[in-house]
Structure formats: structure tokens, C-alpha cells
Design a protein around this motif. Structure first.
Motif, PDB file in Angstrom:
ATOM      1  N   TYR A   1       0.850  -1.187   0.000  1.00  0.00           N
ATOM      2  CA  TYR A   1       0.000   0.000   0.000  1.00  0.00           C
ATOM      3  C   TYR A   1       0.892   1.247   0.000  1.00  0.00           C
ATOM      4  O   TYR A   1       1.756   1.388   0.868  1.00  0.00           O
ATOM      5  CB  TYR A   1      -0.922   0.018   1.216  1.00  0.00           C
ATOM      6  CG  TYR A   1      -1.987  -1.045   1.187  1.00  0.00           C
ATOM      7  CD1 TYR A   1      -3.159  -0.853   0.455  1.00  0.00           C
ATOM      8  CD2 TYR A   1      -1.819  -2.242   1.868  1.00  0.00           C
ATOM      9  CE1 TYR A   1      -4.144  -1.837   0.421  1.00  0.00           C
ATOM     10  CE2 TYR A   1      -2.796  -3.226   1.834  1.00  0.00           C
ATOM     11  CZ  TYR A   1      -3.954  -3.021   1.104  1.00  0.00           C
ATOM     12  OH  TYR A   1      -4.919  -3.996   1.070  1.00  0.00           O
ATOM     13  N   PRO A   2       0.680   2.170  -0.940  1.00  0.00           N
ATOM     14  CA  PRO A   2       1.548   3.354  -1.000  1.00  0.00           C
ATOM     15  C   PRO A   2       1.237   4.345   0.111  1.00  0.00           C
ATOM     16  O   PRO A   2       0.082   4.548   0.480  1.00  0.00           O
ATOM     17  CB  PRO A   2       1.228   3.942  -2.377  1.00  0.00           C
ATOM     18  CG  PRO A   2      -0.178   3.513  -2.657  1.00  0.00           C
ATOM     19  CD  PRO A   2      -0.319   2.149  -2.032  1.00  0.00           C
ATOM     20  N   ILE A   3       2.287   4.948   0.660  1.00  0.00           N
ATOM     21  CA  ILE A   3       2.157   5.993   1.675  1.00  0.00           C
ATOM     22  C   ILE A   3       2.958   7.189   1.173  1.00  0.00           C
ATOM     23  O   ILE A   3       4.189   7.218   1.306  1.00  0.00           O
ATOM     24  CB  ILE A   3       2.687   5.535   3.046  1.00  0.00           C
ATOM     25  CG1 ILE A   3       1.960   4.274   3.515  1.00  0.00           C
ATOM     26  CG2 ILE A   3       2.544   6.646   4.079  1.00  0.00           C
ATOM     27  CD1 ILE A   3       2.535   3.680   4.795  1.00  0.00           C
ATOM     28  N   GLN A   4       2.253   8.131   0.575  1.00  0.00           N
ATOM     29  CA  GLN A   4       2.966   9.326   0.124  1.00  0.00           C
ATOM     30  C   GLN A   4       3.444  10.136   1.325  1.00  0.00           C
ATOM     31  O   GLN A   4       4.567  10.616   1.357  1.00  0.00           O
ATOM     32  CB  GLN A   4       2.066  10.163  -0.775  1.00  0.00           C
ATOM     33  CG  GLN A   4       2.831  11.207  -1.584  1.00  0.00           C
ATOM     34  CD  GLN A   4       1.929  11.840  -2.616  1.00  0.00           C
ATOM     35  OE1 GLN A   4       0.759  12.108  -2.348  1.00  0.00           O
ATOM     36  NE2 GLN A   4       2.468  12.067  -3.808  1.00  0.00           N
ATOM     37  N   ARG A   5       2.571  10.263   2.314  1.00  0.00           N
ATOM     38  CA  ARG A   5       2.925  10.831   3.617  1.00  0.00           C
ATOM     39  C   ARG A   5       2.139  10.072   4.673  1.00  0.00           C
ATOM     40  O   ARG A   5       0.991   9.685   4.446  1.00  0.00           O
ATOM     41  CB  ARG A   5       2.592  12.323   3.701  1.00  0.00           C
ATOM     42  CG  ARG A   5       3.432  13.220   2.820  1.00  0.00           C
ATOM     43  CD  ARG A   5       3.101  14.695   3.006  1.00  0.00           C
ATOM     44  NE  ARG A   5       1.676  14.975   2.792  1.00  0.00           N
ATOM     45  CZ  ARG A   5       1.144  15.171   1.591  1.00  0.00           C
ATOM     46  NH1 ARG A   5       1.901  15.078   0.499  1.00  0.00           N
ATOM     47  NH2 ARG A   5      -0.145  15.434   1.473  1.00  0.00           N
ATOM     48  N   GLY A   6       2.742   9.892   5.831  1.00  0.00           N
ATOM     49  CA  GLY A   6       2.055   9.202   6.915  1.00  0.00           C
ATOM     50  C   GLY A   6       2.520   9.713   8.259  1.00  0.00           C
ATOM     51  O   GLY A   6       3.685  10.115   8.412  1.00  0.00           O
ATOM     52  N   SER A   7       1.631   9.709   9.240  1.00  0.00           N
ATOM     53  CA  SER A   7       2.019  10.159  10.579  1.00  0.00           C
ATOM     54  C   SER A   7       1.088   9.530  11.602  1.00  0.00           C
ATOM     55  O   SER A   7      -0.084   9.278  11.336  1.00  0.00           O
ATOM     56  CB  SER A   7       1.957  11.686  10.679  1.00  0.00           C
ATOM     57  OG  SER A   7       0.645  12.158  10.443  1.00  0.00           O
ATOM     58  N   GLY A   8       1.649   9.268  12.779  1.00  0.00           N
ATOM     59  CA  GLY A   8       0.843   8.699  13.846  1.00  0.00           C
ATOM     60  C   GLY A   8       1.645   7.745  14.705  1.00  0.00           C
ATOM     61  O   GLY A   8       2.856   7.563  14.515  1.00  0.00           O
ATOM     62  N   ASP A   9       0.947   7.137  15.654  1.00  0.00           N
ATOM     63  CA  ASP A   9       1.576   6.229  16.605  1.00  0.00           C
ATOM     64  C   ASP A   9       1.172   4.800  16.303  1.00  0.00           C
ATOM     65  O   ASP A   9       0.050   4.523  15.884  1.00  0.00           O
ATOM     66  CB  ASP A   9       1.152   6.576  18.032  1.00  0.00           C
ATOM     67  CG  ASP A   9       1.572   7.982  18.437  1.00  0.00           C
ATOM     68  OD1 ASP A   9       2.453   8.549  17.750  1.00  0.00           O
ATOM     69  OD2 ASP A   9       1.028   8.500  19.424  1.00  0.00           O
ATOM     70  N   MET A  10       2.114   3.894  16.556  1.00  0.00           N
ATOM     71  CA  MET A  10       1.830   2.467  16.404  1.00  0.00           C
ATOM     72  C   MET A  10       2.607   1.682  17.445  1.00  0.00           C
ATOM     73  O   MET A  10       3.619   2.163  17.975  1.00  0.00           O
ATOM     74  CB  MET A  10       2.184   1.977  14.995  1.00  0.00           C
ATOM     75  CG  MET A  10       3.660   2.059  14.659  1.00  0.00           C
ATOM     76  SD  MET A  10       4.059   1.385  13.012  1.00  0.00           S
ATOM     77  CE  MET A  10       3.440   2.696  11.965  1.00  0.00           C
ATOM     78  N   VAL A  11       2.103   0.488  17.755  1.00  0.00           N
ATOM     79  CA  VAL A  11       2.777  -0.432  18.670  1.00  0.00           C
ATOM     80  C   VAL A  11       3.068  -1.716  17.904  1.00  0.00           C
ATOM     81  O   VAL A  11       2.154  -2.321  17.333  1.00  0.00           O
ATOM     82  CB  VAL A  11       1.923  -0.735  19.913  1.00  0.00           C
ATOM     83  CG1 VAL A  11       2.635  -1.746  20.815  1.00  0.00           C
ATOM     84  CG2 VAL A  11       1.612   0.538  20.680  1.00  0.00           C
ATOM     85  N   ILE A  12       4.339  -2.125  17.910  1.00  0.00           N
ATOM     86  CA  ILE A  12       4.760  -3.337  17.208  1.00  0.00           C
ATOM     87  C   ILE A  12       5.176  -4.375  18.238  1.00  0.00           C
ATOM     88  O   ILE A  12       5.991  -4.100  19.131  1.00  0.00           O
ATOM     89  CB  ILE A  12       5.925  -3.043  16.252  1.00  0.00           C
ATOM     90  CG1 ILE A  12       5.478  -2.081  15.145  1.00  0.00           C
ATOM     91  CG2 ILE A  12       6.468  -4.326  15.649  1.00  0.00           C
ATOM     92  CD1 ILE A  12       6.617  -1.631  14.234  1.00  0.00           C
ATOM     93  N   THR A  13       4.612  -5.571  18.136  1.00  0.00           N
ATOM     94  CA  THR A  13       5.034  -6.714  18.945  1.00  0.00           C
ATOM     95  C   THR A  13       5.389  -7.853  17.996  1.00  0.00           C
ATOM     96  O   THR A  13       5.341  -7.705  16.778  1.00  0.00           O
ATOM     97  CB  THR A  13       3.931  -7.160  19.924  1.00  0.00           C
ATOM     98  OG1 THR A  13       2.842  -7.746  19.173  1.00  0.00           O
ATOM     99  CG2 THR A  13       3.407  -5.983  20.734  1.00  0.00           C
ATOM    100  N   THR A  14       5.726  -8.991  18.557  1.00  0.00           N
ATOM    101  CA  THR A  14       6.112 -10.119  17.711  1.00  0.00           C
ATOM    102  C   THR A  14       4.922 -10.788  17.046  1.00  0.00           C
ATOM    103  O   THR A  14       5.106 -11.612  16.146  1.00  0.00           O
ATOM    104  CB  THR A  14       6.884 -11.171  18.532  1.00  0.00           C
ATOM    105  OG1 THR A  14       6.125 -11.506  19.693  1.00  0.00           O
ATOM    106  CG2 THR A  14       8.230 -10.641  18.949  1.00  0.00           C
ATOM    107  N   ASP A  15       3.691 -10.436  17.447  1.00  0.00           N
ATOM    108  CA  ASP A  15       2.540 -11.092  16.817  1.00  0.00           C
ATOM    109  C   ASP A  15       1.555 -10.122  16.175  1.00  0.00           C
ATOM    110  O   ASP A  15       0.625 -10.535  15.493  1.00  0.00           O
ATOM    111  CB  ASP A  15       1.793 -11.989  17.813  1.00  0.00           C
ATOM    112  CG  ASP A  15       1.241 -11.219  19.011  1.00  0.00           C
ATOM    113  OD1 ASP A  15       1.225  -9.975  18.970  1.00  0.00           O
ATOM    114  OD2 ASP A  15       0.831 -11.869  19.981  1.00  0.00           O
ATOM    115  N   SER A  16       1.738  -8.800  16.382  1.00  0.00           N
ATOM    116  CA  SER A  16       0.747  -7.872  15.839  1.00  0.00           C
ATOM    117  C   SER A  16       1.313  -6.463  15.728  1.00  0.00           C
ATOM    118  O   SER A  16       2.364  -6.134  16.297  1.00  0.00           O
ATOM    119  CB  SER A  16      -0.510  -7.854  16.719  1.00  0.00           C
ATOM    120  OG  SER A  16      -0.207  -7.310  17.996  1.00  0.00           O
TER     121      SER A  16
END
Length: 315
Positions: free
Chosen positions: A225-240
Motif C-alpha cells: 500500500y503506497p504511503i505518500q505521507r504518513g504520521s501517527g503512533d503504532m505499537v509493534i510486537t512479535t505477533d501484531s
């Protein structure tokens, strides 16, 4: 052992041509060593010192001062360094095998230096990384992190690792280029992320890994999926991966907001809001042959991540 010893008043020098040492304790064995050492006025000078322990090879030059608090400067080049063995001497729990060269200064238990490093450091693959660091009270500060990690990912930033708690915590603030999540956690999503991140993490054990990221992205892609610009918060773990507080993605005039959780090999529950100001951008990319105009859409994607159910409306 083969050496030449020379002494004059309070100055002593040793030129070691060959030295070997064996022990029933594996970590104490020394296959070969050599170099020149001079001791005078509580100062130790060493030049062209070479140690060989199995696959580990170290070459060092430098000096140490034993007056008051021991201090010194050491320049070195080392191949196949087992960090778990090093950790038994400097305290923090480290894992991996690296090649490293640089200069280190120390005074008592405080350590600082600049090194070039490559290999496996904890869960990170380091291909070519320059680091300015300091270590005191089990707190490892990185003033400069510059180079290539995780395959083709370029990085330019700073951070720290705190080893004082029951679980390691760490921070990274950096500009990144070509970061692929799949190179950090296998069997996730192919991605090509470029921009700036602020990351707070917990644990170096993959099963307990938690990465909180604040991002500002540009000219990127995530799972095609293309992201020309993106901003925000995310949480990365080993399963999600969890998108927090309406993660925003811009594609030309069109704006998308995403919020929810996506498991890599399980289920997903993702809410998406789209402000579509120019549908012409999607010609040839949708099931509609000639999309056009503008509109607004809200949708939810739930169920199996590889084949989710889509519900929503467009107006």
C-alpha cells in the motif's frame, strides 16, 4: 612463552613474541598473543598487542593510568566478538557476535568511545554502523547512530539502552530509509518505510518485544500500500501491529485514518475512515474502471488478516 624483558630504574618493558595459555575453563584459554608493553610511573603503555582466542582476534594499542582511579584510552580492532562473554566483565546482559573497531576511553566504571560495528547485536542485524557511546551505571547512551542495519535500512539518530530494570528499556530517535518490518520480525509485512521515528522499546527477547513508535513518513509503502505521507503512533510486537489514535496516511489529495489491531498470522480489527478528494488518482487501481469525483468512506476490516471481511459505506 617467548619474550624480551628490559628494565631501567622504574621503567620496565616487555616485548612478547609468542604467548600461549591453556585452561580447563574454556573462556580462559589463549591461543596466541604478542606485542610490546611498557610500565613506568604507574602508567602502562601497550603497542601492537594481539590476542587470539579461538575465532576471536583482537589487536589493541593504548595506555592506562593506575594513579587514583584507573583510567585509559584503548584503540582496537576485534573480529568475532561474543558479546555474552564481554558482558561478564562490563555488567549489562548483551548477546550477539560482532566485528568492531574504534577507540574507547575509561575512568573507573565509566566508559565512552566511538566504534564501527557490524554483526548481530541483540535482536538487531548491524551491517555497517558508526556509534558514539557512553556507558555508566548500566545505562548505555548512543549520542550518534549512523549507518545500515536490518539489511538495507539506513539510520541516522541517537538513543539509549537502560539495563537497570528487570526488563531492558530503550529509546531511538532517528531518520530512517528503506526500513522493512519483515527484516525485524519474520513473517510480518513487507514494507519500505522512510522518514523520522521516535521509538520506545521493552525487552530484547523476541517473545516479550514491545516497540512504541511515533512516526512521520514520506514516499513509503506498507504491504504494497503506497504511503505518500504518513504520521501517527503504532505499537509493534512479535505477533501484531496496533495503529493508535487514527494513524494518518496521505495519497495525493486523499486522506485515510486507520485505528485498530492487525495480527500477522491471525485476525484483524481495523477501522478506516477516508476523505477521498480526488478519486481520479485510483484509475486502474480499483474494481471500478473509471473512478472519479470525490467522497467520504468509513469501513471496518475484521476476521482473518489474509482474507478479512469488509463492511462500510461511501457517500
Amino acid at each position: 612463552i617467548s619474550l624480551a624483558l628490559k628494565g631501567e630504574e622504574d621503567t620496565y618493558s616487555v616485548d612478547v613474541e609468542q604467548f600461549e595459555f591453556t585452561s580447563n575453563r574454556q573462556k580462559l584459554g589463549l591461543d596466541a598473543a604478542g606485542g610490546k608493553v611498557t610500565f613506568a610511573d604507574n602508567k602502562l603503555l601497550f603497542k601492537d598487542i594481539v590476542f587470539i582466542f579461538g575465532d576471536l582476534r583482537i589487536r589493541i594499542d593504548g595506555n592506562m593510568n593506575f594513579e587514583n582511579v584507573p583510567s585509559g584510552v584503548v584503540s582496537f580492532a576485534a573480529d568475532n566478538v561474543n558479546l555474552a562473554d564481554v558482558a561478564t566483565f562490563i555488567g549489562p546482559k548483551l548477546k550477539g557476535t560482532v566485528d568492531v573497531n574504534g577507540t574507547v576511553e575509561f575512568a573507573g566504571d565509566d566508559l565512552r568511545g566511538s566504534v564501527d560495528i557490524g554483526g548481530q547485536f541483540l535482536f538487531m542485524s548491524l551491517d555497517n554502523l558508526f556509534v558514539d557511546f557512553s556507558l555508566a551505571d548500566k545505562f548505555l547512551q548512543f549520542d550518534t547512530l549512523y549507518g545500515t542495519i536490518f539489511g538495507d535500512c539506513g539510520i541516522d539518530g541517537n538513543g539509549y539502552i537502560d539495563f537497570n530494570g528487570p526488563v531492558e528499556t530503550y529509546n531511538l530517535q532517528a531518520d530512517i530509509r528503506q526500513f522493512n518490518l519483515n527484516n525485524l520480525i519474520a513473517n510480518t509485512f513487507e514494507s519500505d518505510l522512510n522518514g523520522h521515528i521516535v521509538m520506545y522499546g521493552e525487552s530484547f527477547k523476541r517473545a516479550d518485544l514491545v516497540l512504541d513508535l511515533r512516526t512521520r513518513l514520506y514516499e513509503s509503502s506498507f504491504d504494497d500500500y503506497p504511503i505518500q505521507r504518513g504520521s501517527g503512533d503504532m505499537v509493534i510486537t512479535t505477533d501484531s501491529i496496533i495503529f493508535l489514535d487514527s494513524f494518518r496516511v496521505d495519497y495525493f489529495e486523499n486522506i485515510f485514518y486507520a485505528n485498530g489491531k492487525v495480527e500477522y498470522s491471525g485476525d484483524m480489527d481495523l477501522a478506516v475512515t477516508a476523505d477521498l478528494k480526488n478519486l481520479d488518482r485510483y484509475k486502474g487501481k480499483l474494481f471500478i474502471d473509471q473512478p472519479g469525483g470525490r467522497g467520504r468512506a468509513e469501513a471496518t476490516l475484521t476476521g482473518n488478516t489474509s482474507d478479512p471481511d469488509l463492511k462500510g459505506y461511501f457517500m
